[in-house]
Design a protein around this motif. Structure first.
Motif, short mmCIF file in Angstrom:
data_model
loop_
_atom_site.label_atom_id
_atom_site.label_comp_id
_atom_site.label_asym_id
_atom_site.label_seq_id
_atom_site.Cartn_x
_atom_site.Cartn_y
_atom_site.Cartn_z
N ALA A 1 7.69 -3.57 -26.83
CA ALA A 1 6.92 -3.04 -25.69
C ALA A 1 5.77 -2.14 -26.11
O ALA A 1 4.71 -2.13 -25.47
CB ALA A 1 7.85 -2.29 -24.73
N ASP A 2 5.94 -1.35 -27.19
CA ASP A 2 4.90 -0.40 -27.60
C ASP A 2 3.94 -0.97 -28.64
O ASP A 2 3.03 -0.25 -29.10
CB ASP A 2 5.55 0.87 -28.16
CG ASP A 2 6.35 1.62 -27.10
OD1 ASP A 2 5.96 1.56 -25.91
OD2 ASP A 2 7.38 2.23 -27.45
N ARG A 3 4.12 -2.22 -29.02
CA ARG A 3 3.23 -2.82 -30.02
C ARG A 3 1.97 -3.39 -29.36
O ARG A 3 1.93 -3.62 -28.15
CB ARG A 3 3.95 -3.93 -30.78
CG ARG A 3 5.13 -3.43 -31.59
CD ARG A 3 5.76 -4.58 -32.37
NE ARG A 3 7.08 -4.22 -32.89
CZ ARG A 3 7.90 -5.06 -33.50
NH1 ARG A 3 7.53 -6.33 -33.66
NH2 ARG A 3 9.09 -4.66 -33.94
N TYR A 4 0.99 -3.67 -30.21
CA TYR A 4 -0.24 -4.32 -29.75
C TYR A 4 -0.19 -5.81 -30.13
O TYR A 4 0.53 -6.19 -31.07
CB TYR A 4 -1.46 -3.65 -30.37
CG TYR A 4 -1.73 -2.27 -29.79
CD1 TYR A 4 -2.55 -2.12 -28.68
CD2 TYR A 4 -1.12 -1.14 -30.34
CE1 TYR A 4 -2.79 -0.85 -28.13
CE2 TYR A 4 -1.33 0.12 -29.80
CZ TYR A 4 -2.17 0.25 -28.69
OH TYR A 4 -2.37 1.49 -28.14
N PRO A 5 -0.94 -6.65 -29.42
CA PRO A 5 -0.87 -8.10 -29.68
C PRO A 5 -1.07 -8.47 -31.15
O PRO A 5 -0.43 -9.39 -31.65
CB PRO A 5 -1.99 -8.66 -28.80
CG PRO A 5 -2.03 -7.72 -27.63
CD PRO A 5 -1.76 -6.36 -28.22
N ASN B 1 0.02 -4.92 -21.14
CA ASN B 1 -0.39 -6.30 -20.86
C ASN B 1 0.48 -6.92 -19.77
O ASN B 1 -0.03 -7.54 -18.84
CB ASN B 1 -0.30 -7.14 -22.13
CG ASN B 1 -1.61 -7.23 -22.89
OD1 ASN B 1 -2.52 -7.96 -22.49
ND2 ASN B 1 -1.71 -6.47 -23.97
N VAL B 2 1.79 -6.77 -19.92
CA VAL B 2 2.72 -7.36 -18.95
C VAL B 2 2.57 -6.70 -17.58
O VAL B 2 2.65 -7.36 -16.54
CB VAL B 2 4.16 -7.26 -19.46
CG1 VAL B 2 5.15 -7.78 -18.41
CG2 VAL B 2 4.33 -8.06 -20.76
N LEU C 1 -4.20 -12.30 -24.19
CA LEU C 1 -3.71 -10.93 -24.07
C LEU C 1 -4.84 -9.95 -24.36
O LEU C 1 -5.73 -10.23 -25.17
CB LEU C 1 -2.55 -10.68 -25.04
CG LEU C 1 -1.30 -11.56 -24.87
CD1 LEU C 1 -0.29 -11.25 -25.96
CD2 LEU C 1 -0.68 -11.38 -23.50
N PHE C 2 -4.82 -8.80 -23.71
CA PHE C 2 -5.84 -7.78 -23.96
C PHE C 2 -5.51 -7.07 -25.28
O PHE C 2 -4.45 -6.43 -25.40
CB PHE C 2 -5.86 -6.77 -22.82
CG PHE C 2 -6.20 -7.38 -21.48
CD1 PHE C 2 -7.46 -7.90 -21.24
CD2 PHE C 2 -5.25 -7.42 -20.47
CE1 PHE C 2 -7.77 -8.46 -20.02
CE2 PHE C 2 -5.56 -7.97 -19.23
CZ PHE C 2 -6.82 -8.51 -19.01
N PRO C 3 -6.39 -7.15 -26.28
CA PRO C 3 -6.05 -6.61 -27.60
C PRO C 3 -5.93 -5.09 -27.62
O PRO C 3 -5.24 -4.53 -28.48
CB PRO C 3 -7.22 -7.08 -28.48
CG PRO C 3 -8.34 -7.35 -27.54
CD PRO C 3 -7.71 -7.81 -26.26
#
Length: 367
Positions: A130-134, A98-99, A89-91
């Motif tokens: 949805a709004d979180r980061y990896p 990402n999706v 996933l792109f951090p």
């Protein structure tokens, strides 16, 4: 009825230098199947997956997807979704971004993109991230997002390269259940690469067992486990007790055997062809053996006497190790099935049926 073949491999071969890592691989995968490539490290399963994905080119043979020859066709023109061991996933992007990445590359209109991303996040049961980061997600959540990213482009073929291997045991089991649910719900043709036998048995409609680049057997999970085509397949899938011996007599419905320790045993013939006196390996799985403190066996059953070496409670079952002459034989007793508690040093009787015995020639011919 005409079969819809999504993927076909015809005489596929791949070499790295002088080493043949995939040799004469032939396979047809029907629409909607979940096929597992199963085998030890270095058996050629990931190399084959990479050829299907377009990351590698076969040296020989033809690769067809939806009836079209894919040799020389780039990966981005194969309508694939792929999930790797690492989440990839792109951090710096949110989960939504990402999706949506694959859809953005395809210049999907924004309203359609939003609709499809939200739908696939619902599918993997993570609409709330949805709004979180990896970095704000657990390992299991990240892998589910990687699966969502692969599914959002509506691929005709989903490729999974050991996607559960970096998760702990509990997460692996949970995500395995999710994968099965998703595959059945969506119906996408899926190829799953794993070295974990339990994962392959649980997820697959068929399993391809590979060893040193060669296909050992292709079959349903039941066939692979209960009707192995070779000694390698039998020993690789599940646990089994091994004894060595010779064929005493053939003919009729059973093969008469004698172990090197002098025990007389019999096996269901299953159309096996052995010569009298032939050296063989004899196998019986732990769950097929019953254990008692002396109850006589039914007529026609194999029966040996031994001494309990150890017992281990493993939740769903208890495993007893029993010394029988030079052999240590494992026996699995399902919890709640047999309430007798066996102790170290206790004399016991082991019994199993002829049809539960597997016999393989020690001359290298699997039977």
């Amino acid at each position: 009825m005409t079969k819809n073949i999504d993927v076909e491999l015809i005489g596929i071969q791949k070499k790295f230098g002088p080493n043949v890592v995939v040799d004469n691989f032939n396979l047809q995968i029907e629409q909607g199947e979940c096929i597992s490539f199963l085998g030890p490290s270095g058996c050629g399963k990931t190399t084959t997956l990479n050829m299907i994905a377009g990351f590698l080119e076969p040296d020989q043979g033809d690769l067809l997807i939806k009836g079209k020859r894919m040799n020389g066709v780039s990966s981005n023109k194969r309508q694939l979704g792929m999930v790797f061991q690492t989440y990839s996933l792109f951090p710096h992007m949110t989960v939504f971004e990402n999706v949506a990445y694959g859809l953005k590359l395809r210049k999907t209109p924004k309203p359609e993109m939003t609709k499809r991303v939200n739908a696939v996040l619902e599918l993997v049961k993570l609409p709330h991230v949805a709004d979180r980061y990896p970095k704000q997600l657990s390992g299991g959540q990240r892998q589910r997002i990687a699966i969502a990213r692969a599914l959002v482009t509506e691929p005709s073929l989903l490729l999974l390269d050991e996607p559960l291997s970096n998760l702990d045991a509990k997460l692996r089991e949970e995500l395995r259940d999710e994968l099965k649910r998703l595959q059945q719900e969506i119906g996408v043709t899926t190829i799953f690469v794993t070295h974990d036998q339990e994962e392959a048995l649980y997820l697959s409609s068929r399993i391809v067992v590979l060893d040193h680049g060669k296909v050992e057997q292709i079959g349903t999970p039941w066939d692979i486990y209960n009707r192995p085509a070779s000694e390698f397949v039998h020993t690789f899938i599940g646990k089994s007790n091994r004894m060595q011996g010779t064929v005493e007599r053939t003919g009729g419905s059973t093969v008469q055997l004698k172990t090197d320790a002098g025990f007389a045993l019999q096996a269901d013939s299953r159309d096996m062809s052995f010569a009298d006196g032939e050296a063989v390996s004899i196998y019986v799985r732990p769950e097929k053996i019953s254990i008692s403190d002396g109850t006589p066996a039914a007529e026609g059953s194999n029966q040996v006497k031994g001494t309990v070496k150890s017992t281990s409670f493993l939740g769903a079952y208890t495993e007893c190790e029993v010394e029988v002459g030079p052999y240590t034989i494992a026996v699995r007793i399902q919890t709640g099935q047999q309430m007798i508690l066996f102790t170290e040093g206790q004399p016991v009787t082991l019994v199993w049926k002829p049809e539960d015995v597997f016999v393989f020639s020690r001359k290298g011919k699997g039977q």
